[in-house]
Design a protein around this motif. Structure first.
Motif, PDB file in Angstrom:
ATOM      1  N   PHE A  23      -1.189  -8.324   0.500  1.00 34.24           N
ATOM      2  CA  PHE A  23       0.138  -8.324   1.102  1.00 34.24           C
ATOM      3  C   PHE A  23       0.350  -7.094   1.974  1.00 34.24           C
ATOM      4  O   PHE A  23      -0.092  -5.988   1.632  1.00 34.24           O
ATOM      5  CB  PHE A  23       1.206  -8.400   0.009  1.00 34.24           C
ATOM      6  N   THR A  24       1.065  -7.292   3.075  1.00 37.44           N
ATOM      7  CA  THR A  24       1.287  -6.207   4.030  1.00 37.44           C
ATOM      8  C   THR A  24       2.642  -5.532   3.858  1.00 37.44           C
ATOM      9  O   THR A  24       2.794  -4.348   4.151  1.00 37.44           O
ATOM     10  CB  THR A  24       1.198  -6.737   5.466  1.00 37.44           C
ATOM     11  N   HIS A  25       3.645  -6.278   3.414  1.00 36.61           N
ATOM     12  CA  HIS A  25       4.987  -5.740   3.243  1.00 36.61           C
ATOM     13  C   HIS A  25       5.819  -6.737   2.448  1.00 36.61           C
ATOM     14  O   HIS A  25       5.347  -7.843   2.139  1.00 36.61           O
ATOM     15  CB  HIS A  25       5.646  -5.448   4.597  1.00 36.61           C
ATOM     16  N   VAL A  26       7.038  -6.363   2.142  1.00 37.51           N
ATOM     17  CA  VAL A  26       7.954  -7.216   1.376  1.00 37.51           C
ATOM     18  C   VAL A  26       9.202  -7.493   2.221  1.00 37.51           C
ATOM     19  O   VAL A  26       9.749  -6.582   2.854  1.00 37.51           O
ATOM     20  CB  VAL A  26       8.371  -6.553   0.050  1.00 37.51           C
ATOM     21  N   GLY A  27       9.627  -8.739   2.238  1.00 40.66           N
ATOM     22  CA  GLY A  27      10.899  -9.100   2.837  1.00 40.66           C
ATOM     23  C   GLY A  27      11.840  -9.544   1.726  1.00 40.66           C
ATOM     24  O   GLY A  27      11.657 -10.615   1.139  1.00 40.66           O
ATOM     25  N   MET A  30      -1.985 -19.224   3.727  1.00 38.84           N
ATOM     26  CA  MET A  30      -0.895 -18.636   2.969  1.00 38.84           C
ATOM     27  C   MET A  30      -0.197 -17.566   3.801  1.00 38.84           C
ATOM     28  O   MET A  30      -0.847 -16.680   4.363  1.00 38.84           O
ATOM     29  CB  MET A  30      -1.402 -18.017   1.665  1.00 38.84           C
ATOM     30  N   ALA A  31       1.131 -17.645   3.848  1.00 35.36           N
ATOM     31  CA  ALA A  31       1.925 -16.676   4.590  1.00 35.36           C
ATOM     32  C   ALA A  31       2.669 -15.724   3.654  1.00 35.36           C
ATOM     33  O   ALA A  31       2.919 -14.572   4.006  1.00 35.36           O
ATOM     34  CB  ALA A  31       2.921 -17.388   5.493  1.00 35.36           C
ATOM     35  N   PHE A  32       3.040 -16.210   2.480  1.00 35.99           N
ATOM     36  CA  PHE A  32       3.761 -15.365   1.536  1.00 35.99           C
ATOM     37  C   PHE A  32       3.728 -15.960   0.132  1.00 35.99           C
ATOM     38  O   PHE A  32       3.422 -17.140  -0.070  1.00 35.99           O
ATOM     39  CB  PHE A  32       5.223 -15.151   1.970  1.00 35.99           C
ATOM     40  N   ASP A  36      15.420 -13.848  -2.563  1.00 43.43           N
ATOM     41  CA  ASP A  36      14.076 -14.333  -2.288  1.00 43.43           C
ATOM     42  C   ASP A  36      13.211 -13.105  -2.020  1.00 43.43           C
ATOM     43  O   ASP A  36      13.435 -12.388  -1.036  1.00 43.43           O
ATOM     44  CB  ASP A  36      14.050 -15.236  -1.052  1.00 43.43           C
ATOM     45  N   VAL A  37      12.239 -12.862  -2.873  1.00 46.77           N
ATOM     46  CA  VAL A  37      11.387 -11.678  -2.730  1.00 46.77           C
ATOM     47  C   VAL A  37      10.064 -12.130  -2.106  1.00 46.77           C
ATOM     48  O   VAL A  37       9.165 -12.587  -2.811  1.00 46.77           O
ATOM     49  CB  VAL A  37      11.152 -10.973  -4.078  1.00 46.77           C
ATOM     50  N   HIS A  38       9.970 -12.016  -0.790  1.00 44.51           N
ATOM     51  CA  HIS A  38       8.782 -12.481  -0.063  1.00 44.51           C
ATOM     52  C   HIS A  38       7.723 -11.375   0.006  1.00 44.51           C
ATOM     53  O   HIS A  38       7.973 -10.325   0.615  1.00 44.51           O
ATOM     54  CB  HIS A  38       9.141 -12.891   1.361  1.00 44.51           C
ATOM     55  N   PHE A  39       6.576 -11.628  -0.589  1.00 39.06           N
ATOM     56  CA  PHE A  39       5.420 -10.745  -0.432  1.00 39.06           C
ATOM     57  C   PHE A  39       4.540 -11.380   0.646  1.00 39.06           C
ATOM     58  O   PHE A  39       3.882 -12.400   0.416  1.00 39.06           O
ATOM     59  CB  PHE A  39       4.650 -10.614  -1.753  1.00 39.06           C
ATOM     60  N   TYR A  40       4.535 -10.786   1.839  1.00 33.40           N
ATOM     61  CA  TYR A  40       3.900 -11.405   3.002  1.00 33.40           C
ATOM     62  C   TYR A  40       2.438 -10.997   3.156  1.00 33.40           C
ATOM     63  O   TYR A  40       2.095  -9.811   3.040  1.00 33.40           O
ATOM     64  CB  TYR A  40       4.642 -11.030   4.278  1.00 33.40           C
TER      65      TYR A  40
END
Length: 224
Positions: free
Chosen positions: A61-65, A165-167, A85-89
């Motif tokens: 993962f690169t960052h969290v949205g 996979m995106a997130f 919504d905790v997106h791990f991208y």
């Protein structure tokens, strides 16, 4: 434990963290929300882009949205409650900006991944493609699809874009966090990944009464 700088959220803050073992192997990565962060949240849907601590090396993962959904989102009978919504991208912020989920790009959002990239049991959620995200894939055996009166309390969703996979996305209602309940469980994972890196197989939701902080973390990391 290593932490990022906190960002304002509600009347409190949110920050990311990473836990390593004695051999500096990744154990857990996630977000920390102070109890005060659950108060006076925006009335509109809002995204908070969070960078991971530099110690989160080797992770996919690169960052969290962190998306605050003040009025939930469709389908309302299931996901209509106020929630995070905790997106791990796995995508970079720059790659996300290229996703419009309109016109020809919508085809990329709904492009079916190879079967070995799809977690067992997960299916595409209809009409779920969103800009800067991709399409959402859900587990039909999850709590929210079993006729629970108030939809869901927490769940785990995958996101795909252009067949990859995106997130990875834990979703947690505001009510569940305010209840200070805790959860830990595994989730289905694919047999293959299209990008290198460490991937999790479990997530947890915890509350620390001493610090008055909530955490949402990914654990069970392995190198495919």
């Amino acid at each position: 434990m290593f932490e990022s700088d906190p960002q304002p959220l509600g009347e409190g803050t949110v920050r990311t963290y990473v836990k390593l073992d004695a051999q500096n192997q990744l154990q857990e990565v996630g977000v920390i929300l102070t109890e005060a962060a659950l108060a006076d949240l925006p009335d509109d849907a809002t995204e908070y882009v969070l960078q991971l601590p530099p110690q989160a090396t080797g992770i996919a993962f690169t960052h969290v949205g962190l998306d605050w959904r003040s009025h939930g989102h469709p389908p309302a009978p299931i996901y209509g409650s106020p929630h995070f919504d905790v997106h791990f991208y796995t995508l970079t912020p720059e790659e996300r900006e290229q996703i419009t989920a309109t016109g020809s790009d919508l085809e990329k959002a709904y492009l079916a991944p190879a079967s070995d990239l799809i977690p067992a049991g997960y299916v595409l959620a209809p009409d779920s493609a969103e800009p800067r995200m991709g399409a959402h894939w859900i587990d039909p055996t999850s709590e929210e699809f079993q006729g629970t009166p108030h939809g869901f309390s927490h769940t785990l969703i995958y996101g795909f874009y252009n067949g990859e996979m995106a997130f990875l996305e834990p979703m947690i209602t505001l009510d569940f966090l305010k209840s200070q309940q805790e959860f830990e469980g595994t989730f289905a994972v694919p047999t293959q990944y299209s990008k290198e890196g460490l991937y999790p197989s479990a997530y947890n939701i915890t509350y620390n009464e001493a610090t008055q902080e909530h955490t949402v973390g990914l654990t069970g990391f392995t190198q495919p």
